[in-house]
Design an enzyme around this catalytic site. Structure first.
Site, mmCIF file in Angstrom:
data_model
loop_
_atom_site.group_PDB
_atom_site.id
_atom_site.type_symbol
_atom_site.label_atom_id
_atom_site.label_comp_id
_atom_site.label_asym_id
_atom_site.label_seq_id
_atom_site.Cartn_x
_atom_site.Cartn_y
_atom_site.Cartn_z
ATOM 1 N N SER A 120 6.318 23.007 10.773
ATOM 2 C CA SER A 120 7.320 22.052 11.180
ATOM 3 C C SER A 120 8.734 22.625 11.250
ATOM 4 O O SER A 120 9.651 21.933 11.682
ATOM 5 C CB SER A 120 7.319 20.877 10.203
ATOM 6 O OG SER A 120 7.558 21.353 8.900
ATOM 7 N N LYS B 146 17.114 24.022 8.126
ATOM 8 C CA LYS B 146 16.223 22.983 8.659
ATOM 9 C C LYS B 146 16.807 21.633 8.270
ATOM 10 O O LYS B 146 17.418 21.496 7.200
ATOM 11 C CB LYS B 146 14.845 23.175 8.034
ATOM 12 C CG LYS B 146 13.752 22.238 8.521
ATOM 13 C CD LYS B 146 12.429 22.648 7.877
ATOM 14 C CE LYS B 146 11.306 21.719 8.294
ATOM 15 N NZ LYS B 146 10.045 22.068 7.627
ATOM 16 N N SER C 120 4.350 25.700 7.220
ATOM 17 C CA SER C 120 5.408 25.280 8.133
ATOM 18 C C SER C 120 6.501 26.285 8.424
ATOM 19 O O SER C 120 7.359 26.010 9.253
ATOM 20 C CB SER C 120 6.061 23.993 7.596
ATOM 21 O OG SER C 120 5.112 22.964 7.607
#
Lengths: 430, 546
Positions: A200, A76, A224
């Site tokens: 996210s 990420k 997330s």
């Protein structure tokens, strides 16, 4: 090949029927095919190929660094990667090339894994859809599935999920069909015709779901990683806070963030966890006890497992599909010999409020460093230091981030201590 | 001239009886000069100053409080900056054990209670030299609290403090915190240059109780603190380098009335400035209040060029630091013998009792020993303990000749040797007169083989390079003390004979003329006569002559 698990691929790498270079090339191709889903912000294909070559040399010499030597991974975009842009999906860090790598990145690299790139996310991890990034939203691969299209045309057949011994199988359209769909419309014909990937850490979830990577790292603070994992149909595992080092993870909420793992099988999760977990001297919140690696037995028994299902989780507004999934899983455990009982967590209703306050407070604090002086975006306006700060921060952050900073500062003036007390109370319920 | 003053005094009597209370019991002289004395006495009675200090002492650890970069003073700009110090995203603080030990040691030396559990907080404000936008400090639960510092107030140059006076001030707390970077404002080019070398260096913030009432007390406290910190080696206390900085909180009030509004003067980096700034600030408060104004709670800095304090911060914006617990640092635990963990590696945990046992002898104790065991005066004890090199020299002299009286040694040291050093602009560490030779001179004096005047001359000669042993010098110059009373008598008679005017004036009741006679004898005898004996003989002669 890409729908195999990392473990299976690792076996083939060791017996020579596959090479890491093959695997990585195929992942690169999958990534190219699925690029419309916007899973990646940055690709590192060149370095990936050279690392794959190194892995092949090691494996053929009989000296693999680990179970996952030569396996593609993705990170990420809030994990610092030395020399590779780390933007957190934000204008503020669009030009940030960290001078160091996060501990989890270093550990995985040290065991021979191959980094495919940095994945898309909600700006500074604030969001649960991966739609608030300056690089555009990430799209759920299931928005391209035949089944979804059929449903949209009115043919409502409930999604069927099958699970056998720790591996999820799902019927994807055959590879040729999928290819056809992609080639027909390179860009989505109907811009609104896509589903969110969740967030996210949506980009990482999509990367694993589309086979562009075998394992991907995300960060989970309030769901997330678990959220996009469920949306994209892959495994998402959030380790307990303190198990995995946060050094190098650009924080959202320091007291809750947990670097988490996406994979297509639980064995892969365990293998990745083994590499990243354990005390890190650079992160004072990691537990000091030596990490004890484990492997999941093939004949897992849940006879001694007691599963509690909180009644409060049957929240108003829960869809029928979700309820069915819960019941189905409860039955699964029950039939397998576990004890399943109803429990009560009476303070559940306060948890989201508590989380929101604490999150906003930490955000306001963590974001204070983004002033354009040492790194990151710097505004052209510089009539005074404060004017520079204000302009930089206004230009660099989106509405969500700015909103949370304001709220956080407000709370810090008043209510932080109350929120922490409630938070501790909630924890003790568990 | 008399009438206006009388009227003035009388009017004041009518209006404010209390203020004049003290003056009623003194003669009220009707003369111009003393008019001012009455006025200042009146004012001095009214106001009482209340002073508290916040002292920031840089811990002399090799690396910073939360990162591994170095801490040396004049390093190349921005070359001692770890990623964490520059607030690079994703970096985390890692606590430096040496800094915690320094904090505990200092707390113990200041008689504090050490908190076995202490916590770190974030204090938020925006400034160019604070990269993270917050400072990590210990606001809620510091490492030590409730201590005391004992010191002596003595300054011969200050009229109110010529007699040594013991004083004790409370230490409210001691906390560990980060230092900020340095910003240099380039007004001409509208630039601010930021150097982060200092950002993250460990500081101990020592907060005193507001127990002081004048600038000399504050200066004495800071001086004593310097001695303590240097003795335990937790801070090098070089104020000129910024490793010790003082903020002074000042307010004034009338006795019996509530405390006044305080102002804070920040970043005083010399003891002299501490005294000056506090004096100026007290005078400012008086000036404002007496002209009917109101004191505003504000932060000020001291401009040493003008000797005035100037307001620093924007008066409209009151800073709220939005304190928040530092989430990346678990509570700091220290132990003692009763609960030292056996499972933890000893390199990780800190034991308060071990540190306490390792405390060296502190300045107060040294002074006590000098005064009570060695018989020195308080003033001399203060002088010795304040200067390590001087103390070393003194101890070497005593070690060379253990039979010497400490008081005598110190007397010669303070009077004669220091005068030579001062004249030559040298420090005691550069003194080429070896302690053992100095001891020889002292021995001669102690044995009454020479007078104090001769001692002075001898020290000067030897300081300036005379290599002969003292006994030989005395031989050569014939500086033996004259013990023959008859000889002294002769000198005295001569003095009386040669100075009839002085004798007459002395008899008329002017004592300073006597000195002239003594001086005559001393000069003629080359300083080899004991002044006491000379005085005795002269007086006898004078009384006989009449």
């Amino acid at each position: 090949m890409v729908l195999l698990t990392a473990r299976e691929v690792a076996l083939r790498l060791r017996n020579g029927s596959l090479s890491s270079t093959d695997v990585v090339s195929q992942c690169i191709e999958r990534s190219r095919l699925a690029r419309v889903l916007n899973a990646f912000i940055t690709h590192t294909h060149e370095s990936a190929m050279s690392r794959a070559a190194e892995a092949d040399r090691r494996i053929s010499a009989g000296q693999p660094l680990s179970q996952l030597d030569g396996i593609p991974v993705a990170f990420k975009d809030n994990f610092c990667t030395k020399g590779v842009k780390t933007s957190c999906g934000s204008r503020m860090l669009r030009n940030f090339y960290p001078p160091y790598s996060a501990t989890v990145v270093q550990r995985l690299a040290g065991k021979g894994t191959v980094m495919m790139g940095k994945t898309n996310m909600d700006e500074f991890a604030m969001g649960s859809g991966s739609v608030d990034s300056i690089y555009g939203p990430s799209r759920n691969p299931w928005s391209r599935s035949v089944r979804y299209r059929e449903r949209r045309l009115g043919d409502a057949e409930p999604l069927r999920v099958q699970a056998t011994s720790g591996q999820v199988s799902y019927s994807l359209p055959s590879s040729t069909e999928k290819q056809k769909t992609c080639e027909d419309d390179e860009t989505l014909s109907d811009e609104d015709d896509w589903l969110i990937a969740g967030g996210s850490s949506g980009g990482s979830a999509v990367a694993v779901a589309t086979g562009a990577s075998f394992i991907a790292l995300g960060s989970d603070t309030g769901g997330s990683v678990r959220n996009p994992a469920s949306y994209c149909g892959v495994f998402g595992y959030k380790p307990t806070y303190g198990l995995v080092s946060r050094h190098g993870l650009i924080p959202l909420v320091n007291s809750m963030d947990a670097p988490s793992i996406f994979a297509r099988s639980t064995d892969d999760l365990a293998a990745a966890l083994e590499i990243v977990a354990g005390h890190d001297i650079r992160d004072s919140t990691t537990v000091r006890e030596q990490y004890k690696p484990f492997s999941l037995p093939d004949d897992l028994s849940v006879k001694d497992l007691h599963v509690g299902i909180p009644t409060e989780y049957h929240a108003p507004g829960l869809s029928q599909g979700m309820l069915d999934a819960w019941s189905w899983v409860a039955d699964l455990f029950d039939n397998a010999g576990a004890k399943v009982s109803r429990v009560s967590l009476p303070h559940t209703q306060y948890s989201i409020v508590c989380y929101s306050v604490l999150c906003a407070c930490e955000v306001a604090s963590n974001m204070a460093r983004y002033d354009g002086i040492q790194f990151g975006h710097r505004s052209e306006q510089g009539s005074s230091t404060h004017a520079l700060y204000a302009a930089t921060r206004h230009e660099g952050f989106n509405d969500v981030v700015r909103g949370r900073i304001f709220a956080g500062n407000y709370f810090l003036l008043k209510r932080y201590i109350c929120a922490t007390r409630s938070y501790k109370g909630l924890g003790s319920c568990y | 001239m008399a009438t206006p003053i009388a009227t003035k005094t009388f009017r004041s009597l009518k209006h404010n009886f209390l203020k004049i209370n003290n003056l009623l019991y003194t003669r009220i002289p009707f003369c111009k000069k003393k008019h001012q004395i009455i006025e200042t006495a009146k004012q001095a009675d009214q106001w009482q100053a209340v002073i508290g200090l916040e002292i920031h002492a840089q811990i002399n650890s090799a690396s910073k409080l939360f990162s591994g970069s170095g801490t040396s003073f004049s390093s190349v700009v921005n070359n001692q900056v770890a990623l964490f110090d520059a607030a690079i995203p994703g970096t985390l603080p890692v606590l430096n054990k040496k800094c915690v030990e320094a904090g505990v040691l200092t707390g113990l030396a200041l008689n504090c209670s050490i908190n076995k559990v202490s916590k770190f907080d974030r204090k938020h404000y925006f400034y160019a030299d604070l990269p993270a936008g917050y400072q990590i400090t210990q606001q809620r639960q510091p490492i030590a609290h409730n201590g005391r510092i004992n010191f002596t107030v003595f300054n011969p140059a200050s009229p109110k403090h010529t007699i040594p006076r013991d004083m004790s001030v409370g230490i409210i707390q001691l906390q560990l915190e980060q230092d900020s970077g340095k910003s240099l404002h380039d007004e001409d080019n509208q630039h601010t240059l930021v150097d982060l070398n200092r950002a993250g260096i460990a500081l101990m913030e020592i907060v005193t109780a507001p127990d002081m009432s004048d600038s000399e007390e504050a200066a004495a406290l800071v001086k004593e603190l310097q001695l303590v910190l240097q003795a335990i080696d937790t801070c090098n206390c070089k104020m000129e380098e910024g490793s010790l900085r003082v903020d002074a909180n000042v307010s004034i009030h009338r006795p019996g009335e509530p405390l006044g509004v305080r102002t804070e003067v920040k970043n005083l980096n010399s003891i002299r400035f501490v005294a000056k700034a506090i004096n100026y600030e007290i005078a400012e408060h008086k000036r404002i209040l007496e002209s009917g104004g109101v004191i505003v709670n504000e932060t000020k800095s001291f401009d040493f060029k003008t000797g005035k304090t100037v307001s620093m911060r924007d008066k409209e914006m009151k800073q709220d630091y939005r304190f928040m617990p530092e989430p990346n640092l678990p509570p700091l635990r220290v132990y003692d013998n009763s609960d030292f963990p056996t499972t933890k590696k000893s390199s990780q945990a800190i034991n308060i009792d071990t540190l306490r046992a390792a405390l060296p002898v502190l300045p107060a104790e040294k002074r006590h020993h000098l005064v009570h065991q060695q018989g020195l005066s308080v003033a001399h004890a203060l002088m010795l303990v304040a200067d390590d090199d001087l103390m070393q020299y003194y101890n070497s002299v005593l070690a060379a000749s253990p039979h010497l009286t400490p008081k005598l040694v110190m007397s010669v040291l303070a009077t004669d040797l220091l005068a030579c050093l001062y004249k030559a602009k040298l420090a005691i560490s550069d003194c080429y007169l070896l302690p053992r030779l100095f001891a020889e001179v002292c021995s001669l004096l102690q044995a009454e083989a020479i007078t104090t005047t001769t001692t002075t001359k001898l020290i000067q000669l030897m300081f300036n390079g005379e290599t002969l042993p003292p006994a030989d010098i005395i031989e050569n110059y014939e500086w033996h003390k004259i013990t023959d009373r008859a000889e002294i008598q002769r000198h005295c008679e001569e003095a009386v004979e040669r100075n009839p005017k002085a004798v007459r004036k002395y008899r008329e009741g002017k004592p300073r003329y006597f000195t002239k006679l003594v001086y005559h004898v001393q000069t003629k005898s080359n300083g080899c006569t004991d002044p006491l004996v000379v005085t005795e003989i002269l007086k006898k002669l004078i009384s006989e002559v009449s």
